[in-house]
Design a protein around this motif. Structure first.
Motif, PDB file in Angstrom:
ATOM      1  N   UNK A 215       0.825  -1.210   0.000  1.00 48.02           N
ATOM      2  CA  UNK A 215       0.000   0.000   0.000  1.00 48.02           C
ATOM      3  C   UNK A 215       0.860   1.261   0.000  1.00 48.02           C
ATOM      4  N   UNK A 216       1.806   1.355   0.953  1.00 44.22           N
ATOM      5  CA  UNK A 216       2.580   2.595   1.011  1.00 44.22           C
ATOM      6  C   UNK A 216       3.592   2.667  -0.128  1.00 44.22           C
ATOM      7  N   UNK A 217       4.051   1.511  -0.618  1.00 48.07           N
ATOM      8  CA  UNK A 217       4.932   1.516  -1.780  1.00 48.07           C
ATOM      9  C   UNK A 217       4.195   2.046  -3.016  1.00 48.07           C
ATOM     10  N   UNK A 218       2.906   1.685  -3.132  1.00 50.06           N
ATOM     11  CA  UNK A 218       2.099   2.185  -4.240  1.00 50.06           C
ATOM     12  C   UNK A 218       1.962   3.703  -4.162  1.00 50.06           C
ATOM     13  N   UNK A 219       1.721   4.205  -2.949  1.00 54.26           N
ATOM     14  CA  UNK A 219       1.617   5.655  -2.775  1.00 54.26           C
ATOM     15  C   UNK A 219       2.941   6.349  -3.065  1.00 54.26           C
ATOM     16  N   UNK A 220       4.048   5.752  -2.609  1.00 53.38           N
ATOM     17  CA  UNK A 220       5.363   6.343  -2.879  1.00 53.38           C
ATOM     18  C   UNK A 220       5.627   6.458  -4.375  1.00 53.38           C
ATOM     19  N   UNK A 221       5.184   5.451  -5.136  1.00 56.93           N
ATOM     20  CA  UNK A 221       5.354   5.499  -6.594  1.00 56.93           C
ATOM     21  C   UNK A 221       4.534   6.632  -7.193  1.00 56.93           C
ATOM     22  N   UNK A 222       3.302   6.817  -6.681  1.00 59.79           N
ATOM     23  CA  UNK A 222       2.459   7.912  -7.166  1.00 59.79           C
ATOM     24  C   UNK A 222       3.061   9.269  -6.802  1.00 59.79           C
ATOM     25  N   UNK A 223       3.605   9.377  -5.584  1.00 60.40           N
ATOM     26  CA  UNK A 223       4.240  10.625  -5.156  1.00 60.40           C
ATOM     27  C   UNK A 223       5.439  10.948  -6.040  1.00 60.40           C
ATOM     28  N   UNK A 224       6.210   9.907  -6.392  1.00 59.11           N
ATOM     29  CA  UNK A 224       7.372  10.122  -7.263  1.00 59.11           C
ATOM     30  C   UNK A 224       6.949  10.689  -8.617  1.00 59.11           C
ATOM     31  N   UNK A 225       5.822  10.190  -9.157  1.00 57.17           N
ATOM     32  CA  UNK A 225       5.318  10.719 -10.433  1.00 57.17           C
ATOM     33  C   UNK A 225       4.902  12.179 -10.291  1.00 57.17           C
ATOM     34  N   UNK A 226       4.206  12.469  -9.192  1.00 56.17           N
ATOM     35  CA  UNK A 226       3.748  13.843  -8.964  1.00 56.17           C
ATOM     36  C   UNK A 226       4.943  14.794  -8.854  1.00 56.17           C
ATOM     37  N   UNK A 227       5.973  14.388  -8.107  1.00 54.32           N
ATOM     38  CA  UNK A 227       7.144  15.250  -7.917  1.00 54.32           C
ATOM     39  C   UNK A 227       7.943  15.441  -9.201  1.00 54.32           C
ATOM     40  N   UNK A 228       7.872  14.465 -10.079  1.00 50.04           N
ATOM     41  CA  UNK A 228       8.613  14.577 -11.330  1.00 50.04           C
ATOM     42  C   UNK A 228       7.807  15.267 -12.430  1.00 50.04           C
TER      43      UNK A 228
ATOM     44  N   UNK B 170       4.726  14.334 -13.639  1.00 49.27           N
ATOM     45  CA  UNK B 170       3.812  13.483 -14.406  1.00 49.27           C
ATOM     46  C   UNK B 170       2.408  13.653 -13.826  1.00 49.27           C
ATOM     47  N   UNK B 171       1.713  14.651 -14.312  1.00 52.61           N
ATOM     48  CA  UNK B 171       0.425  15.008 -13.724  1.00 52.61           C
ATOM     49  C   UNK B 171      -0.730  14.767 -14.697  1.00 52.61           C
ATOM     50  N   UNK B 172      -0.786  15.548 -15.737  1.00 51.97           N
ATOM     51  CA  UNK B 172      -1.920  15.458 -16.647  1.00 51.97           C
ATOM     52  C   UNK B 172      -3.133  16.166 -16.082  1.00 51.97           C
TER      53      UNK B 172
ATOM     54  N   UNK C 201     -17.306   0.887 -16.031  1.00 52.38           N
ATOM     55  CA  UNK C 201     -16.034   1.270 -16.647  1.00 52.38           C
ATOM     56  C   UNK C 201     -16.056   2.723 -17.081  1.00 52.38           C
ATOM     57  N   UNK C 202     -15.068   3.490 -16.609  1.00 56.24           N
ATOM     58  CA  UNK C 202     -14.864   4.857 -17.067  1.00 56.24           C
ATOM     59  C   UNK C 202     -13.452   5.289 -16.674  1.00 56.24           C
ATOM     60  N   UNK C 203     -12.957   6.335 -17.304  1.00 58.25           N
ATOM     61  CA  UNK C 203     -11.594   6.789 -17.040  1.00 58.25           C
ATOM     62  C   UNK C 203     -11.534   7.612 -15.753  1.00 58.25           C
ATOM     63  N   UNK C 204     -10.532   7.331 -14.941  1.00 55.33           N
ATOM     64  CA  UNK C 204     -10.319   8.103 -13.718  1.00 55.33           C
ATOM     65  C   UNK C 204      -8.970   8.820 -13.719  1.00 55.33           C
ATOM     66  N   UNK C 205      -7.954   8.173 -14.265  1.00 53.78           N
ATOM     67  CA  UNK C 205      -6.641   8.814 -14.315  1.00 53.78           C
ATOM     68  C   UNK C 205      -6.595   9.869 -15.412  1.00 53.78           C
ATOM     69  N   UNK C 206      -5.741  10.874 -15.280  1.00 52.64           N
ATOM     70  CA  UNK C 206      -5.504  11.788 -16.403  1.00 52.64           C
ATOM     71  C   UNK C 206      -5.061  10.981 -17.632  1.00 52.64           C
ATOM     72  N   UNK C 207      -5.411  11.462 -18.819  1.00 54.41           N
ATOM     73  CA  UNK C 207      -5.087  10.716 -20.032  1.00 54.41           C
ATOM     74  C   UNK C 207      -3.584  10.497 -20.182  1.00 54.41           C
TER      75      UNK C 207
ATOM     76  N   UNK D 232      -1.588   9.651 -18.013  1.00 55.25           N
ATOM     77  CA  UNK D 232      -1.158   8.529 -17.166  1.00 55.25           C
ATOM     78  C   UNK D 232      -1.975   7.269 -17.426  1.00 55.25           C
ATOM     79  N   UNK D 233      -2.646   7.237 -18.559  1.00 54.10           N
ATOM     80  CA  UNK D 233      -3.487   6.081 -18.852  1.00 54.10           C
ATOM     81  C   UNK D 233      -2.651   4.795 -18.835  1.00 54.10           C
ATOM     82  N   UNK D 234      -3.156   3.808 -18.111  1.00 56.35           N
ATOM     83  CA  UNK D 234      -2.489   2.514 -18.052  1.00 56.35           C
ATOM     84  C   UNK D 234      -1.445   2.380 -16.965  1.00 56.35           C
ATOM     85  N   UNK D 235      -1.137   3.458 -16.254  1.00 57.40           N
ATOM     86  CA  UNK D 235      -0.133   3.364 -15.199  1.00 57.40           C
ATOM     87  C   UNK D 235      -0.651   2.498 -14.054  1.00 57.40           C
ATOM     88  N   UNK D 236       0.255   1.745 -13.424  1.00 58.85           N
ATOM     89  CA  UNK D 236      -0.110   0.891 -12.290  1.00 58.85           C
ATOM     90  C   UNK D 236       0.859   1.162 -11.139  1.00 58.85           C
TER      91      UNK D 236
END
Length: 431
Positions: free
Chosen positions: A336-349, A351-353, A388-394, A396-400
């Motif tokens: 769980x926290x590793x997943x959040x850390x990965x998302x935080x890394x994208x935000x800091x770099x 990768x927003x959209x 089914x509908x899109x939630x992530x910014x386009x 970041x589509x497909x990011x896990x």
């Protein structure tokens, strides 16, 4: 005993590096430092370790072995003047080792006097500290010291050698009359000293002073040793490097599912009266190390922490022992926290959209004209509460970010997560 006011620990201080007991990783015959000193070369160095590990003794022995003059000051008591005097002595003799105890306490004025002479090589510095020099010693001092060496607590076997030397040495040791003490009692003193040579010799000195004299000998019995060693063998510094190592060892033992090791470190922390830190660390572990593998552990630890805080020590140890063992034996997951850390890394770099329009706030007049909230599908209106509908910014589509683990309770979350991923893919490929 010798007729002197000097403590036994002071009298038995090693005079040369060959008399040093323990610390063979630093000053053993095969080490570079040993070979340097034997040839008369002393590099500037920092020694750090717990009290009683022999920092001052090692520095003194190095200076004596190399035939160098010895000037010792304490950074908390000495001022600029004392350092200037040491520098002046070095200027005249060119043969001075300046020993500074508690070197992490040097103030700027002291450093300003010392640094140029360290740079030029006029002064050879041996600094000692109980703190981690990589955290606490000024980088300018560190950079001018060729070696940084950590002294380790002495083992009972090492302390036995020191104690037996004190018993056998007629001049510097306990002297006359001869002392009679059983090997097992001497071993108890060594164990009670907690790796501290100064404490071991002080305990022996106290036992000798309390010994009964019969027929020209001093006899130390079990009662004397028990009295002298009562409440010894444990130290706890809530602000030192060792304190953080204890907390680290506690968490890593829980993470490694070793209940016995975790209980050992818990005992040491609680014996130091450190209830607050233990409670905080247990709460962190429940979410960092157990996480989705056993989500109820967060609730259980919170309840145990509240009980411990209400009870206070010593009763607080009871709920804390329960949850510590349960944490150790619980399945583990950090997903769980590793997943959040990965998302935080994208935000800091960066990768927003842009947030998809159908997810944007539409609770104000004019939102519809901007396309806000248009086309949003309300999941509760659909079977099983999912559509089914899109939630992530386009962008970041497909990011896990989340990588579920297949054990403990998380295996159930993993099954749901993977089924949802499958449904998303099925919807995508439909014509």
């Amino acid at each position: 005993m010798p007729k002197t006011t000097e403590p036994l620990a002071w009298r038995m201080r090693p005079r040369t590096i060959d008399e040093i007991v323990g610390q063979q990783h630093i000053i053993g015959p095969s080490t570079p430092l040993y070979k340097m000193v034997k040839k008369g070369h002393v590099p500037s160095l920092l020694l750090y370790g717990e009290p009683g590990t022999g920092k001052t003794s090692l520095a003194y022995a190095i200076a004596r072995t190399a035939g160098r003059e010895w000037v010792a000051i304490n950074a908390t008591a000495a001022g600029k003047k004392e350092i200037e005097e040491a520098v002046e002595a070095a200027r005249w003799s060119g043969n001075v080792v300046l020993f500074i105890d508690e070197i992490h306490r040097l103030n700027k004025a002291q450093q300003d006097v010392l640094l140029p002479h360290l740079e030029s090589g006029l002064v050879t510095l041996i600094g000692a500290t109980t703190e981690n020099p990589f955290h606490e010693v000024n980088p300018a001092i560190r950079s001018r010291c060729g070696q940084i060496q950590q002294l380790k607590p002495l083992k009972p076997d090492d302390l036995m050698i020191i104690l037996k030397r004190a018993l056998a040495d007629p001049e510097r040791g306990v002297g006359e009359p001869p002392v009679v003490i059983d090997e097992s009692l001497l071993w108890r003193i060594a164990e009670a000293a907690g790796g501290d040579a100064r404490v071991a010799l002080s305990l022996l000195e106290a036992a000798v002073a309390a010994a009964d004299e019969r027929h020209g000998r001093l006899y130390i019995d079990e009662d004397i040793v028990a009295s002298c060693t009562a409440n010894r063998g444990f130290t706890h510094d809530k602000y030192g490097d060792h304190y953080y190592s204890l907390l680290s060892a506690f968490q890593k033992s829980v993470r490694g599912s070793d209940a016995d090791a975790a209980l050992h470190y818990l005992a040491r922390l609680l014996e130091g009266g450190d209830l607050a830190s233990v409670c905080r660390r247990l709460l962190v572990m429940a979410y960092e190390d157990i996480g989705l593998a056993n989500p109820m552990m967060g609730v259980k630890v919170q309840a145990a922490v509240e009980a411990a805080e209400r009870l206070g020590l010593p009763e607080a140890r009871i709920p804390l022992a329960v949850v510590t063992i349960e944490l150790c034996l619980s399945p583990k997951s950090n997903s769980a926290y590793k997943a959040l850390d990965a998302a935080i890394a994208d935000v800091r770099s960066g990768k927003l959209g842009d947030i998809p329009d159908h997810l944007k706030d539409a609770h104000y007049k004019g939102a519809a004209a901007l396309g806000r909230g248009q086309g949003y599908l309300y999941p509760h209106d659909y079977p099983n509460g999912w559509v089914a509908q899109a939630y992530l910014p386009s962008a970041l589509e497909g990011v896990r970010y989340y990588e579920p683990k297949e054990h403990g309770e998380e295996k159930h979350y993993a099954k749901v997560y993977r089924r949802l991923e499958q449904l998303k893919q099925e919807v995508k490929v439909q014509p």
